[in-house]
Design a protein around this motif. Structure first.
Motif, mmCIF file in Angstrom:
data_model
loop_
_atom_site.group_PDB
_atom_site.id
_atom_site.type_symbol
_atom_site.label_atom_id
_atom_site.label_comp_id
_atom_site.label_asym_id
_atom_site.label_seq_id
_atom_site.Cartn_x
_atom_site.Cartn_y
_atom_site.Cartn_z
ATOM 1 N N PRO A 150 58.315 -45.671 -8.538
ATOM 2 C CA PRO A 150 57.934 -45.080 -9.826
ATOM 3 C C PRO A 150 57.558 -43.611 -9.716
ATOM 4 N N TYR A 151 57.406 -43.128 -8.494
ATOM 5 C CA TYR A 151 57.017 -41.733 -8.306
ATOM 6 C C TYR A 151 58.166 -40.882 -7.770
ATOM 7 N N ALA A 152 59.365 -41.435 -7.800
ATOM 8 C CA ALA A 152 60.533 -40.628 -7.424
ATOM 9 C C ALA A 152 60.794 -39.623 -8.534
ATOM 10 N N ALA A 153 60.901 -38.363 -8.161
ATOM 11 C CA ALA A 153 61.074 -37.295 -9.149
ATOM 12 C C ALA A 153 62.547 -37.210 -9.548
ATOM 13 N N GLN A 154 62.879 -37.718 -10.722
ATOM 14 C CA GLN A 154 64.262 -37.720 -11.184
ATOM 15 C C GLN A 154 64.604 -36.476 -12.003
ATOM 16 N N SER A 155 63.690 -36.074 -12.866
ATOM 17 C CA SER A 155 63.961 -34.945 -13.753
ATOM 18 C C SER A 155 63.436 -33.650 -13.138
ATOM 19 N N GLU A 156 63.827 -32.546 -13.736
ATOM 20 C CA GLU A 156 63.321 -31.260 -13.260
ATOM 21 C C GLU A 156 61.809 -31.177 -13.443
ATOM 22 N N ALA A 211 41.435 -40.395 -21.109
ATOM 23 C CA ALA A 211 42.709 -40.346 -21.817
ATOM 24 C C ALA A 211 43.440 -41.681 -21.708
ATOM 25 N N THR A 212 44.119 -42.041 -22.769
ATOM 26 C CA THR A 212 44.931 -43.261 -22.783
ATOM 27 C C THR A 212 46.324 -42.929 -23.277
ATOM 28 N N GLN A 213 47.258 -43.808 -22.939
ATOM 29 C CA GLN A 213 48.664 -43.589 -23.304
ATOM 30 C C GLN A 213 49.096 -44.525 -24.412
ATOM 31 N N GLY A 214 50.295 -44.308 -24.903
ATOM 32 C CA GLY A 214 50.841 -45.134 -25.957
ATOM 33 C C GLY A 214 51.494 -46.393 -25.435
ATOM 34 N N PHE A 215 52.043 -47.176 -26.347
ATOM 35 C CA PHE A 215 52.736 -48.416 -26.019
ATOM 36 C C PHE A 215 53.871 -48.114 -25.045
ATOM 37 N N GLY A 216 53.942 -48.867 -23.958
ATOM 38 C CA GLY A 216 54.921 -48.621 -22.907
ATOM 39 C C GLY A 216 54.352 -47.907 -21.709
ATOM 40 N N GLY A 217 53.171 -47.319 -21.860
ATOM 41 C CA GLY A 217 52.522 -46.667 -20.733
ATOM 42 C C GLY A 217 52.077 -47.691 -19.704
ATOM 43 N N ASN A 218 51.951 -47.259 -18.454
ATOM 44 C CA ASN A 218 51.509 -48.158 -17.389
ATOM 45 C C ASN A 218 50.781 -47.351 -16.319
ATOM 46 N N LEU A 219 50.451 -47.989 -15.217
ATOM 47 C CA LEU A 219 49.683 -47.311 -14.188
ATOM 48 C C LEU A 219 50.454 -46.147 -13.560
ATOM 49 N N PRO A 220 51.738 -46.302 -13.225
ATOM 50 C CA PRO A 220 52.468 -45.143 -12.693
ATOM 51 C C PRO A 220 52.560 -43.982 -13.680
#
Length: 512
Positions: A150-156, A211-220
């Protein structure tokens, strides 16, 4: 919110035989598999290229039919027959227009398709071209989805943030209250971003943002967000603070840090257990004027709820595009009107849900029905029930509305109002709340919010104005759910502004 949706035109076919889809497990597994088989079908258009996968996605504009069933034990070579006329959207497959279709099956072994889609260990079939309606050959589940980093950097942007991941610190706290509720250890998890120059031995303390994230957010994804805050602080774009990015995902969707009879006392655990524990470990201000909240979408509702429920703990919330804060506008539906129905309004017109480029592209009925087909857990609507509803006789939360008809259960709607309607709670408890809450509410939403969440925000604003409350409810012209934070090419423009406003509360007169 993060919806998935099947939109499909179909017509009745007289005397059509029932449609079934045989699905065969084609991989070796250490033990028989259990889960939910989901089959997707979309029509083949002349000249189009075969996609890499078939799914139900309103944002891609795909026309997808979906059928599903649960399996308790499936071994290699065994066939499970999916009834494609019963648990389906948009309707029975035997009534689909005749033609060529591409079909793909997925065995969701994790039970989280509604929340995160396909994931590690799910089993998928290749895409097969078939003719529908008609008998189908067995569709083989032949590929197991591998786990990915989950921490592989795919985007710029990911490559830019990657160096800051190592600077984040984990939060992993076993809550006594939640553990007692569930009868097993329950962890509260997240990631911390520390300000530049932070020292555990310094006498200096720092304002802290939860801070919290929206629906679909997770630990990574929480860790990526913490890394982003570290980067912005080191670049001097936002004031130095301690950020605690919390994971509010759960098997039932998002618990939203609400104290719930179904999910447990998440708000109490945060305020009475986790925050005191963190304040003992880190150089935090440890006072209301130095404790802030920030969240988007479902995280926006969570932070708005925490601020209004625990006004003495926090010094202000900056809640962006929050889920409905006034259930007179539950993404467009008034759940309190007589004979309320979330699928159609008082005139019988479908209640829209998804808006793109100023045009409604999906309605609440299609969304809710698809969610039901994809599985009973983890979807946005079922997540609302797990947070807001009373517990039913079967031990599960009662549904606020009938998924087949859209009819609202008035008993459940009244429970939602009395316990979780933020506007209602403010209006009926303002004299007791005013001293500790006045001036602490900040809500920001786009006028073109993708899920029409500006409607409920306007009703909340009207309530606050009637109360004479000092509150800040802003509507950003033309902004949607996804681009609210962006301005002049900077994806963090609104965040930068919000943090400066927080700094003004925590350190009056100080600019950095």
């Amino acid at each position: 919110m993060r919806p998935m949706l099947a939109v499909f035109a179909f017509m009745l076919v007289a005397a059509a035989p029932p449609a079934t889809v045989p699905v065969q497990l084609g991989v070796d597994t250490p033990a028989p598999l259990a889960g939910r088989i989901i089959v997707f079908a979309e029509p083949v258009k002349p000249g189009d290229k075969a996609p890499e996968s078939i799914d139900a996605n309103p944002f891609a504009g795909t026309l997808t039919a979906v059928a599903a069933r649960d399996v308790r034990s499936l071994s290699k070579g065994q066939v499970a027959v999916v009834d494609a006329d019963t648990d389906t959207v948009p309707g029975p497959w035997s009534q689909l227009p005749s033609g060529k279709y591409r079909v793909q099956a997925v065995l969701d072994v994790n039970g989280d398709y509604n929340y995160s889609g396909r994931g590690a260990n799910d089993v998928v079939s290749p895409i097969t071209e078939v003719s529908l309606p008609g008998a189908l050959p067995p569709i083989g589940l032949t590929s197991v989805i591998p786990a990915t980093d989950p921490y592989a950097a795919q985007s710029e942007r990911g490559k830019t943030l990657a160096p800051f991941l190592a600077k984040t610190l984990p939060v992993d706290f076993v809550s006594p209250e939640l553990s007692a509720f569930w009868g097993r250890p329950v962890h509260m998890r997240g990631w911390i971003a520390l300000p530049p120059g932070y020292s555990p031995t310094s006498k200096a303390t720092w304002p802290t943002v939860y801070a919290t994230q929206g629906f679909g957010g997770n630990l990574p994804s929480a860790r990526w967000e913490a890394a982003s805050r570290t980067q912005l602080m080191e670049q001097g774009k936002i004031p130095p603070m301690i950020w605690v990015v919390l994971d509010e995902s759960s098997p039932t969707g998002t618990h939203e840090f609400a104290d719930s009879v179904n999910n447990g006392p998440w708000g109490a655990a945060l305020t009475a257990e986790l925050i005191p524990s963190l304040e003992k470990q880190y150089r935090m201000d440890a006072r209301p004027s130095g404790r802030f909240l920030n969240g988007h979408s479902s995280g926006g509702w969570a932070t708005l709820w925490l601020q209004t429920c625990y006004p003495k703990i926090f010094g202000g919330t900056w809640s962006t595009s929050p889920d409905p804060s006034d259930f007179h506008d539950f993404t467009g539906a008034d759940i309190y009107r007589p004979n309320a129905n979330v699928y159609v309004d008082a005139t019988g017109k479908p209640v829209p849900l998804v808006r793109m480029n100023g045009k409604d592209v999906a309605n609440l009925q299609d969304f809710a029905r698809l969610e039901s087909v994809l599985g009973p857990y983890g979807g946005q609507m079922s997540s609302f029930d797990w947070v807001f509803s009373p517990k039913g006789a079967d031990g599960r939360p009662m549904q606020m509305f009938d998924r087949r008809t859209g009819a609202v259960d008035p008993v459940v709607a009244a429970y939602w109002r009395d316990h979780y309607d933020i506007a209602y709670r403010l209006e009926h408890n303002w004299p007791a709340l005013k001293r500790d809450l006045d001036g602490k509410i900040h809500v920001i939403v786009g006028t073109e919010d993708t899920f029409h969440l500006d409607g409920a925000a306007r009703k909340l604003k009207a309530v606050l104005e009637r109360l004479g409350a000092k509150a800040d409810v802003r509507f950003l012209p033309g902004k949607t759910h996804g681009n609210l934070y962006e301005a002049n090419g900077d994806p963090n423009a609104l965040l930068i502004q919000i943090t400066k406003e927080m700094q003004a509360v925590a350190r009056p007169g100080k600019t950095n």
